[in-house]
Design an enzyme around this catalytic site. Sequence first.
Site, PDB file in Angstrom:
ATOM      1  N   ALA A 216     -10.915  14.281   3.071  1.00  0.00           N
ATOM      2  CA  ALA A 216     -10.355  13.749   4.185  1.00  0.00           C
ATOM      3  C   ALA A 216     -10.375  14.726   5.505  1.00  0.00           C
ATOM      4  O   ALA A 216     -10.536  14.189   6.509  1.00  0.00           O
ATOM      5  CB  ALA A 216      -8.753  13.281   3.743  1.00  0.00           C
ATOM      6  N   GLN A 217     -10.005  15.897   5.142  1.00  0.00           N
ATOM      7  CA  GLN A 217     -10.147  16.855   6.357  1.00  0.00           C
ATOM      8  C   GLN A 217     -11.276  16.952   7.052  1.00  0.00           C
ATOM      9  O   GLN A 217     -11.334  16.794   8.256  1.00  0.00           O
ATOM     10  CB  GLN A 217      -9.606  18.131   5.710  1.00  0.00           C
ATOM     11  CG  GLN A 217      -9.399  19.242   6.843  1.00  0.00           C
ATOM     12  CD  GLN A 217      -8.908  20.626   6.196  1.00  0.00           C
ATOM     13  OE1 GLN A 217      -8.731  21.540   6.937  1.00  0.00           O
ATOM     14  NE2 GLN A 217      -8.906  20.653   4.867  1.00  0.00           N
TER      15      GLN A 217
ATOM     16  N   ASP B 207     -17.931  10.499   3.511  1.00  0.00           N
ATOM     17  CA  ASP B 207     -18.383  10.632   2.013  1.00  0.00           C
ATOM     18  C   ASP B 207     -19.696  10.276   2.197  1.00  0.00           C
ATOM     19  O   ASP B 207     -20.554  10.647   1.309  1.00  0.00           O
ATOM     20  CB  ASP B 207     -17.719   9.847   0.992  1.00  0.00           C
ATOM     21  CG  ASP B 207     -16.617  10.220   0.696  1.00  0.00           C
ATOM     22  OD1 ASP B 207     -15.821  11.234   1.273  1.00  0.00           O
ATOM     23  OD2 ASP B 207     -15.548   9.676  -0.128  1.00  0.00           O
TER      24      ASP B 207
ATOM     25  N   GLU C  39      -4.003  16.032  -9.245  1.00  0.00           N
ATOM     26  CA  GLU C  39      -2.794  15.288  -8.487  1.00  0.00           C
ATOM     27  C   GLU C  39      -2.632  14.244  -9.335  1.00  0.00           C
ATOM     28  O   GLU C  39      -1.282  13.849  -9.274  1.00  0.00           O
ATOM     29  CB  GLU C  39      -3.335  14.999  -7.089  1.00  0.00           C
ATOM     30  CG  GLU C  39      -3.477  16.315  -6.191  1.00  0.00           C
ATOM     31  CD  GLU C  39      -3.326  16.131  -4.695  1.00  0.00           C
ATOM     32  OE1 GLU C  39      -4.174  15.068  -4.177  1.00  0.00           O
ATOM     33  OE2 GLU C  39      -2.794  16.858  -3.988  1.00  0.00           O
TER      34      GLU C  39
ATOM     35  N   ALA D 263     -13.300   1.781   7.749  1.00  0.00           N
ATOM     36  CA  ALA D 263     -12.387   2.398   8.321  1.00  0.00           C
ATOM     37  C   ALA D 263     -11.472   3.280   7.632  1.00  0.00           C
ATOM     38  O   ALA D 263     -10.281   3.189   7.300  1.00  0.00           O
ATOM     39  CB  ALA D 263     -11.309   1.182   8.675  1.00  0.00           C
ATOM     40  N   GLY D 264     -12.419   4.191   6.814  1.00  0.00           N
ATOM     41  CA  GLY D 264     -11.886   5.356   6.346  1.00  0.00           C
ATOM     42  C   GLY D 264     -11.394   6.261   7.212  1.00  0.00           C
ATOM     43  O   GLY D 264     -11.405   6.208   8.227  1.00  0.00           O
TER      44      GLY D 264
ATOM     45  N   ASN E 146     -14.493  -3.469   8.516  1.00  0.00           N
ATOM     46  CA  ASN E 146     -14.204  -2.972   7.364  1.00  0.00           C
ATOM     47  C   ASN E 146     -13.770  -4.133   6.214  1.00  0.00           C
ATOM     48  O   ASN E 146     -13.555  -5.341   6.625  1.00  0.00           O
ATOM     49  CB  ASN E 146     -12.677  -2.492   7.508  1.00  0.00           C
ATOM     50  CG  ASN E 146     -12.347  -1.536   6.320  1.00  0.00           C
ATOM     51  OD1 ASN E 146     -13.036  -0.451   5.982  1.00  0.00           O
ATOM     52  ND2 ASN E 146     -11.131  -1.547   5.833  1.00  0.00           N
ATOM     53  N   LYS E 147     -13.969  -3.563   5.117  1.00  0.00           N
ATOM     54  CA  LYS E 147     -13.847  -4.643   3.882  1.00  0.00           C
ATOM     55  C   LYS E 147     -12.383  -5.235   4.029  1.00  0.00           C
ATOM     56  O   LYS E 147     -12.430  -6.466   3.259  1.00  0.00           O
ATOM     57  CB  LYS E 147     -14.256  -3.935   2.593  1.00  0.00           C
ATOM     58  CG  LYS E 147     -14.590  -4.716   1.355  1.00  0.00           C
ATOM     59  CD  LYS E 147     -14.819  -3.763   0.364  1.00  0.00           C
ATOM     60  CE  LYS E 147     -14.694  -4.425  -1.131  1.00  0.00           C
ATOM     61  NZ  LYS E 147     -15.390  -3.310  -1.909  1.00  0.00           N
TER      62      LYS E 147
END
Lengths: 397, 397
Positions: free
Chosen positions: B313-314, B297, B170, B12-13, B38-39
């Site tokens: 992410a985009q 990824d 960042e 669920a990334g 999801n974990k």
Amino acid sequence: MSSIPKIVILGAGYGGILTALRLQKELNYNEADVTLVNKHDYHYITTHLHMPAAGTDNPENARVSISKLIDEFKIDFVKSTVVQIRPQDKKVILEDGTLSYDYLVVGVGGEPETFGIPGMSEYAMNIRSINSVRLIREHIEYQFARYKREPHRSDYLTFIVGGAGFTGIEFVGELSDRLPELCRQFDVDPSIVKLYNIEAAPTALPGFDSELVEYGMEVLRKKGVTFKIGTAIKECTPDGVIVGEGEEIRSQTVIWTGGIRGNRLIEEAGFETMRGRVKVDEYLRAPGSENIYIVGDNSLVFNPEGRPYPPTAQIAMQQGVVCAHNLVASIRNQSLKSFEFKNKGTVASLGKGEAIGIAFGKKYKGSTAAWLKKLIDLRYLFIIGGIPLVLRKGKFL
Amino acid sequence: MSSIPKIVILGAGYGGILTALRLQKELNYNEADVTLVNKHDYHYITTHLHMPAAGTDNPENARVSISKLIDEFKIDFVKSTVVQIRPQDKKVILEDGTLSYDYLVVGVGGEPETFGIPGMSEYAMNIRSINSVRLIREHIEYQFARYKREPHRSDYLTFIVGGAGFTGIEFVGELSDRLPELCRQFDVDPSIVKLYNIEAAPTALPGFDSELVEYGMEVLRKKGVTFKIGTAIKECTPDGVIVGEGEEIRSQTVIWTGGIRGNRLIEEAGFETMRGRVKVDEYLRAPGSENIYIVGDNSLVFNPEGRPYPPTAQIAMQQGVVCAHNLVASIRNQSLKSFEFKNKGTVASLGKGEAIGIAFGKKYKGSTAAWLKKLIDLRYLFIIGGIPLVLRKGKFL
């Protein structure tokens, strides 16, 4: 100027700060030069340290800047660490200088007494200063974070408090409130977390009313504390503790609250000591030294039955008042006052809204006792800093 | 019931959650069974993790409960860890069960790429999950507490960030804001604290506009960051790192942001991979598997010049949208859509009120760029959770 006597106060704990505050009030202009020496530029409220140690309060609420307490027109403040006390030269060697004195007040505080338990000084943490409680708080939180990376390491979530005296019990009370909060914060199943309180004496809070002790232990048991009373810690290791007949409790976090002894500085100064504490005369002076007063954890005062009073904030404060009186009297060639401890009661907190205590000859428990504890703390803030300090810090108690 | 196709989404990334949300919207009642695995029972906002890692924001603000995002009447949610993907059996083995599928979406996320640097997996921490950033935050605070007990250990207050890509820059930006705060909190002289950002490539933010990179580095230098660009980390040890020609930088805190590779699960499933990522076809399917989509990824997509897009992410979000479209189209026997990445711009934050970015074909820096960054984050919250989520989490951005 050399005719004005010089008073040097070492340590701004309960005894030292009360001495300083009273001298500030009682001495006339130019009657004496007073210098207060302290390692930090703040005084800390030792009886409050169990809260920031557990993380239930901010360490800022357990300290007060010394400049807010003393009037620097009347008392000089030196932030430094005492290296050596030299009574024969009437000098104190500081880390970065030397001070001469005519009168000395020694209140440099105690050190943890580990009773020679192997590994205890190396691997256990102590509740004894702002720095040490910040370390404990951060250490505990860190164990939760580490556990999430290595979930097979349940020893990260086993917490051991050695000693069930006042500090031990009060800390366990706070920590038992804090651990469920950390479980929520780090998504940890609370059933994995273990909190042990281990005491070698046959009871928790030795010397305290047994009915209240039983009540207090029950309160803490319900909050998940496992007591091992009458169980000595034989050794502290990097992996936990060995107790009783060789049982190992694996843990990355051992907090030792088992005792306070005096201070190495006192022994090195050549005073006669018992566990680093000086058996002072009735006026609180070191035996044979008319110009050296010893207060707080560094002094040993006996009750009428010939047993030493345990070192507490209460006795240190009362000593500070008498010490200041006797210093002023000495300077004025008036007669000194004997110190007599007046026990005004004792309250031990057990975490949020719970406490046990004896005051005004009565027993208190539950929320009434917790409220009493709050009043005692407020009273202390009032004594050292007046209404402004009560307003600034009191709301956090 | 067996005639309804089963879609299983792993992870669920960004890619997985977008796929799920779009399926939830586009599928008709009983058109497919969708299960999201999801974990954790939460989705985390990876692009926000640098803040809780540095301690400038609460980790709670970087995660959203999955039950708040998906409609559990339409999509089943299974909280479990994927152990094995078996394309030949159309099965997924979970830690605590097995799932069969007709269509599979793999978005289990990447793993840190350490490029074989000795000690990096053992001794460095990574910014890649809620658990890992809580560890980093707690670890950093703990070093301050430890330093106060052992003031000769300046390595406790030396912080090393390996990698000056987006995550590295960042994080360094946040940490350079946070360290002075920690100095105040722990009474530490800020001049003792060191923050290094080490990058093997000849520039920070490789591939980004060089004028903006220069501006960004200058902002960070003024906040106390020491850059070592064009300097490879040769080894990570328990005592720090060895860089360049054998120079040792002693530190207890190394955070590695140097790269992301795919996932061991992908390799073990028998897909053809490059660094654990699958070169998907134009419809985002694993080569040779018409029923397996790979997003985020775990997938490798090439730009028109034949170079792989970096995993962001985009791109994962855009893949999720196309993946969901193609799943619905497959079920309905309609034609699939080709995936084409549309770069909507990139903004890198440099800490409070500072950022650099390119969007709508223009360069931005300073507070305008920081505001743009905030808008991007708000937009993402809106996409996944609508106005309610924006209201709940948006104020913290």
